[in-house]
Motif scaffolding. Structure first.
Motif, mmCIF file in Angstrom:
data_model
loop_
_atom_site.group_PDB
_atom_site.id
_atom_site.type_symbol
_atom_site.label_atom_id
_atom_site.label_comp_id
_atom_site.label_asym_id
_atom_site.label_seq_id
_atom_site.Cartn_x
_atom_site.Cartn_y
_atom_site.Cartn_z
ATOM 1 N N ASN A 32 -1.228 -1.358 -14.444
ATOM 2 C CA ASN A 32 -1.618 -0.867 -13.111
ATOM 3 C C ASN A 32 -2.992 -1.418 -12.715
ATOM 4 N N ARG B 5 3.741 12.497 -4.117
ATOM 5 C CA ARG B 5 3.526 11.510 -5.182
ATOM 6 C C ARG B 5 4.753 10.627 -5.385
ATOM 7 N N ARG B 6 4.558 9.345 -5.429
ATOM 8 C CA ARG B 6 5.655 8.391 -5.588
ATOM 9 C C ARG B 6 5.673 7.775 -6.974
ATOM 10 N N ASP B 7 4.980 8.396 -7.914
ATOM 11 C CA ASP B 7 4.865 7.869 -9.273
ATOM 12 C C ASP B 7 5.075 8.995 -10.272
ATOM 13 N N PRO C 283 -3.449 0.224 -7.610
ATOM 14 C CA PRO C 283 -2.209 0.287 -6.822
ATOM 15 C C PRO C 283 -1.477 1.632 -6.895
ATOM 16 N N ARG C 284 -1.249 2.142 -8.104
ATOM 17 C CA ARG C 284 -0.382 3.308 -8.245
ATOM 18 C C ARG C 284 -1.085 4.396 -9.037
ATOM 19 N N ASP D 94 0.854 -1.198 0.000
ATOM 20 C CA ASP D 94 0.000 0.000 0.000
ATOM 21 C C ASP D 94 0.888 1.244 0.000
ATOM 22 N N THR D 95 1.092 1.769 -1.198
ATOM 23 C CA THR D 95 1.981 2.922 -1.354
ATOM 24 C C THR D 95 1.346 4.215 -0.826
ATOM 25 N N TYR D 96 0.015 4.251 -0.820
ATOM 26 C CA TYR D 96 -0.695 5.476 -0.430
ATOM 27 C C TYR D 96 -1.744 5.163 0.643
ATOM 28 N N ASN E 241 -5.123 11.861 -9.688
ATOM 29 C CA ASN E 241 -4.928 12.394 -8.332
ATOM 30 C C ASN E 241 -5.138 13.904 -8.219
ATOM 31 N N HIS F 179 -8.022 3.904 -5.143
ATOM 32 C CA HIS F 179 -7.023 3.169 -4.375
ATOM 33 C C HIS F 179 -7.699 2.505 -3.167
ATOM 34 N N ARG G 256 -1.393 5.874 -12.132
ATOM 35 C CA ARG G 256 -1.101 5.737 -13.564
ATOM 36 C C ARG G 256 -2.427 5.629 -14.308
#
Lengths: 298, 298
Positions: free
Chosen positions: B268, B19-21, B157-158, B4-6, B242, B151, B160
């Motif tokens: 994604n 943001r990690r993407d 997941p991300r 879970d990135t977010y 986002n 999400h 995109r």
């Protein structure tokens, strides 16, 4: 009993009455507005003043608003209306009597001279208030004509009243600013009433009593369009009491705040309500018709 | 279990995750957008196309919307959402499966080619819908990031994914149009959840679950400002999943209508929800990840 020139909230179906009163009562020698301004007011029902107040004046009124909102001596005073959810003060009525600072504004010649010119007489204050709303989940203010309310509920006989709305916060396109249908002041839209036959066909919700119906609004908007006022704090709009106006809700974080002062001609003082069983409180609809005094030094 | 990135709707207080993407996955040789357009999208999170559709195309989609709303075969279909009060159809989900006419639009190269370019891969449709709202007392749509919902509730997941919103009615400054905070797509605002400690301090209303808090919105709006989209029917906005966006209510008589198609990268695809106990229906969050086919003749 006074003659009811603009019957409303009593008929079976809503309808239009074309304005039976002048819009501009004075002439260009009576005040600061020139012929073009007065013609514009006659045609559109409003005039905007981009910078009625200087930034430091705006700050002074904002400070006074905060002081009044926090004044323990005013706790429980019916003139202060708090937001149900947050408890924050939203509206302060009769602010020109509650505060010397706002009293000064209400008799400031920059405000009153154009009003006297348009109404062609001495004027008194029918209602004053200062509003503050914080955004995020601020509700809309549905379309209405102030005159319709003042006639029905306060017994204002004719259309000879103008209001001044002065922005104390910046108005953007996106934070639910004041909207007018330009030219709508020449049409009186009779509103639905509790006794309307309409109720039998589909239930009238409480918020629909005294509001214009959708068909009338569509016709007015198609004819006149909609003007949304934007501008910096300190800007003002002077508008006729019968302009169809309202504002959208505001989900932005940007608050809105304004001072609103409604002036009526001393030749048009209120009688008994034309479509209500009792008068509203005098802090909402004045019964003291004393004219605004001339400015000192004038 | 996917990483879970977010994380959202689970922590004690809301917070920001940067943001990690990437925002733009493709290059200028991958599609119709030039370097400046791609840079603008990377910076602001959206691009507008003033005339994606010709007027006669707009009319075709409006006609199809009316046809679907009146189609007796669709009575009781959960994909059609009616207004509680008026009974009018407000939203039709999965409209690209319900209608050949909208299916054509959803795979139209004018729409899909820029999307593939931004996402740098083949894409599938995560959600499609067409909206119609009639004004007068139309409610607002509060600030949200689609990605936060997708999400949390759909297991995307991300970041995109991009959406295309195509106007089927004119958008003015005054009829509650679409607003974005430009640049907000680079910040993930963790939202309040049912299990949030926040609840103990003051009750969280149902509509506040999954929405950003006021302090976060104020910080984003002060940093980025707010863009309100106006323009004629046929205009489109392509925006990152986002982006913080929303719309004010609409008291004007002017209705609003748009087609909304959300595309996700086939790299994604959704897993199980990250912050919900069950998946949403597949007509709201697709589980068929078949790529949009290339246009005929390409």
């Amino acid at each position: 009993m006074a003659i009811d020139t603009y019957p409303t909230r009593k008929i079976w179906e809503p309808t239009f009455i074309f304005r039976r009163d002048p819009v501009v009562y004075g002439t260009r020698t009576d005040g600061p507005f020139g012929a073009a301004d007065l013609e514009g007011f006659e045609k559109n029902g409003f005039l905007t003043l981009d910078r009625l107040l200087e930034p430091e004046e705006v700050e002074r009124y904002r400070t006074e608003l905060r002081r009044l909102s926090a004044d323990a001596a005013l706790t429980g005073d019916g003139r202060l209306v708090a937001d149900e959810e947050s408890g924050e003060i939203r509206t302060i009525f009769e602010v020109h009597r509650l505060s010397d600072v706002f009293a000064e504004l209400a008799s400031d010649p920059r405000v009153v001279e154009p009003v006297r010119q348009i109404l062609g007489s001495e004027v008194y204050i029918h209602q004053s208030r200062v509003n503050y709303t914080r955004g995020f989940r601020c509700r809309d203010c549905y379309w209405h004509s102030d005159f319709e309310t003042w006639h029905a509920e306060d017994g204002m006989p004719r259309m000879r009243s103008v209001s001044v709305s002065i922005a104390l916060a910046d108005n953007f396109v996106h934070n639910g600013g004041f909207m007018i249908m330009p030219g709508s002041h020449k049409t009186f839209v009779c509103c639905l009433g509790k006794r309307s036959h309409h109720r039998d066909r589909h239930a009238l919700k409480p918020q629909e009593v005294g509001t214009p119906d959708a068909d009338s609004l569509t016709m007015l908007a198609d004819k006149h369009g909609i003007e949304l006022f934007t501008g910096s704090a300190g800007a003002a709009t002077i508008f006729d009491s019968n302009c169809m106006h309202g504002s959208n809700g505001n989900i932005t974080p940007f608050p809105r705040s304004n001072v609103f002062i409604a002036y009526n001609s001393v030749e048009n003082t209120c009688v008994e309500p034309f479509a209500a069983s009792a008068r509203r409180p005098s802090f909402i609809a004045a019964r003291d018709f004393t004219p605004v005094p001339p400015a000192v030094g004038h």
